[in-house]
Design an enzyme around this catalytic site. Structure first.
Site, PDB file in Angstrom:
ATOM      1  N   GLU A  40    -100.602 -92.419 -16.506  1.00 21.47           N
ATOM      2  CA  GLU A  40    -101.858 -91.822 -16.066  1.00 21.47           C
ATOM      3  C   GLU A  40    -102.697 -91.495 -17.301  1.00 21.47           C
ATOM      4  OE1 GLU A  40    -102.948 -87.832 -13.405  1.00 21.47           O
ATOM      5  OE2 GLU A  40    -101.134 -87.876 -14.634  1.00 21.47           O
ATOM      6  N   LYS A 106    -105.551 -91.717  -7.013  1.00 19.93           N
ATOM      7  CA  LYS A 106    -104.565 -90.661  -6.814  1.00 19.93           C
ATOM      8  C   LYS A 106    -104.893 -89.831  -5.579  1.00 19.93           C
ATOM      9  CE  LYS A 106    -102.526 -86.766  -9.384  1.00 19.93           C
ATOM     10  NZ  LYS A 106    -102.651 -85.976 -10.642  1.00 19.93           N
ATOM     11  N   CYS A 142     -98.459 -89.202 -10.917  1.00 20.64           N
ATOM     12  CA  CYS A 142     -98.117 -87.845 -11.344  1.00 20.64           C
ATOM     13  C   CYS A 142     -97.724 -86.913 -10.190  1.00 20.64           C
ATOM     14  CB  CYS A 142     -99.273 -87.270 -12.164  1.00 20.64           C
ATOM     15  SG  CYS A 142     -98.765 -85.958 -13.313  1.00 20.64           S
TER      16      CYS A 142
END
Length: 262
Positions: A40, A106, A142
């Site tokens: 990321e 995301k 994440c």
């Protein structure tokens, strides 16, 4: 399937970070990898205003990644920031390779532990699974790793391998949680998990600050939760061979996906 996890340490200059991506793609391709995973925020680390950094998917940074993937003949997953319609940005994984050009935004934003990602980042709402050399690869970023249902949904959509690109925040027990979560998600979805994080700035003598800028410790986890390879805190390139027959074997012996009631 041979994969590479490029645990890099991104700075605030996208051009310099793109040069690192090119270098690591070349090294991974030379090692025989067909899939190269970056963390990321590979485009630019957290802790600086992201609006001025964000570029569209056809902008120069993404085009540079495409050129690197095309030149090496590999598929590359790299974290970048793209503009959102409301003035915020999107935390995007660019996925480019032979006959493949897509992205994942995301879904789960890190509004936790004193950090409010949603102030500056707009969340996505679609799960993405892509084919790489005939293998179905799911995408996550994440904080997504804390949501087991997402990983099971990716498996339901065919994923045999799930990538999680991260810039994990430092703190007490955070490295232990990172590995624990990667192993748990592999067991939840009986898939390989490729967990690639930013290296720890402290490993190179840099001050990490308050933003989640990485702790290193990237791992490759088998469908039965075994860590097949792992990095330490400094920049490193992990190259690992995956036996995809292990996915079917795990799902036959431990059919958690089939046995779910909800």
């Amino acid at each position: 399937m041979r994969v590479a996890l490029a645990q890099v340490l991104s700075g605030t200059d996208p051009a310099a970070n793109l040069a690192t991506v090119r270098e690591q793609v070349g090294l991974a391709a030379a090692a025989g990898a067909s899939l190269v995973v970056f963390p990321e925020a590979s485009m630019c680390r957290f802790g600086v205003p992201l609006g001025p950094v964000a570029e569209p998917l056809d902008g120069p940074w993404a085009e540079g990644v495409r050129a690197a993937a095309r030149s090496a003949g590999v598929t590359v997953v790299a974290g970048m920031f793209t503009p959102a319609d409301d003035g915020r940005v999107r935390n995007t994984l660019l996925v480019v390779g032979p006959d493949l050009d897509t992205h994942y935004d995301k879904v789960h934003l890190f509004d936790a532990l004193g950090f409010t990602e949603s102030r500056t980042v707009a969340g996505g709402d679609e799960l993405v699974v892509v084919p790489v050399d005939g293998v179905q690869v799911g995408l996550s970023t994440c904080y997504d790793i804390r949501f087991p249902g997402m990983y099971q949904q990716l498996a339901d959509r065919g994923a045999e391998v799930v990538v999680v690109s991260a810039s994990w925040g430092a703190g007490p027990d955070k490295v232990a949680q990172w590995e624990l979560l990667a192993r748990a998600r592999a067991l939840d979805c009986t898939s390989y998990v490729l967990a690639c994080g930013q290296a720890d700035p402290a490993s190179l003598g840099e001050e990490p600050g308050s933003a989640p800028t990485g702790v290193g410790h990237s791992v490759v986890v088998s469908p039965t939760g075994t860590v097949l390879a792992g990095a330490q805190s400094d920049p490193e390139l992990l190259v690992v061979d995956l036996d995809l027959a292990a996915v079917a074997a795990a799902r036959a012996s431990l059919p958690v996906l089939a046995n779910r009631r909800w």
